[in-house]
Design an enzyme around this catalytic site. Structure first.
Site: not given
Ligand code: GRF
Length: 218
Positions: A11, A13, A64, A89, A91-92, A108, A142, A173
């Site tokens: 978490g 981000n 799902r 993590m 897929i939707l 990403h 996709e 990021e």
């Molecule tokens: C990040 O590198 C993000 O781009 C990818 O998964 C990672 C998640 O990291 N989709 P965090 O949980 O935000 O620390």
């Protein structure tokens, strides 16, 4: 704009988005954090910041649909306008993405459309690219696909391992996700014919400048 964040793990981000939303002039607020994993570290971070959290933990056959039904209910109850995927993590399904069309964004750790999917940094090193980066984009059915909102290019060093590269990209990021959310929430970035048009010249945003390798964490 009322925003929910979907996470599965650390978490970081999510934390960057929460931090940005503390600015009084920031045009979005985080109203809900949903995790599909009960032990996601990010849940503690969100709760410590006073944000409502919800675990939706379904596994196995039919999970799902069950996850997505419960998530949609929680998102509707919280009157969410936009969903940010942040290290989420699962897929939707096309149904979920259709229900929330143009209301889901993702980060990403590559310059999409290069290297979608997992083991991004390993594959970037394997390919020998000199520049990689990160992308915030609208979500389409996709995986790791959809109109691009913001990108940062990040140089690759000869000495990089997947771990050092991941750590360097992650620092960027944390800068572009808050910026991308701000552009969307303020209406400065809009979807037009499956491309994102930005009012201001996004290339001039200091947060999006290509950093020299010498400035990068090693
Ligand atoms: C990040 O590198 C993000 O781009 C990818 O998964 C990672 C998640 O990291 N989709 P965090 O949980 O935000 O620390």
């Amino acid at each position: 704009m009322r925003v929910a964040i979907l996470i599965s793990g650390r978490g970081s981000n999510m934390a960057a988005l929460i931090e940005a939303c503390r600015r009084p002039d920031y045009p979005a607020e985080i109203v809900l954090v949903i995790s599909n994993k009960p032990d996601a570290k990010g849940l503690e971070t969100a709760a410590a910041a006073g944000i409502a959290t919800k675990v939706i933990d379904f596994r196995g056959k039919g999970s799902r649909q069950a996850f997505e039904d419960a998530a949609t209910q929680a998102l509707e109850d919280a009157e969410v306008d936009l969903i940010c995927l942040a290290g989420f993590m699962r897929i939707l399904s096309a149904d979920f993405v259709g229900r929330w069309r143009d209301q889901v964004i993702n980060i990403h750790p590559s310059l999409l459309p290069a290297f979608p999917g997992l083991e991004t940094h390993e594959r970037a090193l394997q390919a020998g690219v000199r520049i990689t980066g990160c992308t915030v984009h609208f979500v389409r059915p996709e995986m790791d696909n959809g109109p691009i909102i913001a990108q940062v290019a990040v140089p690759v060093s000869n000495r990089d391992t997947a771990d050092t590269l991941a750590a360097r990209v992650l620092t960027y990021e944390h800068r572009i996700y808050p910026l991308a959310l701000e552009l969307i929430a303020s209406g400065k970035a809009r979807l037009v014919d499956e491309r994102v048009i930005v009012d201001e010249d996004i290339a001039e945003q200091p947060a999006l400048a290509v950093p020299p390798l010498t400035d990068a964490p090693r």
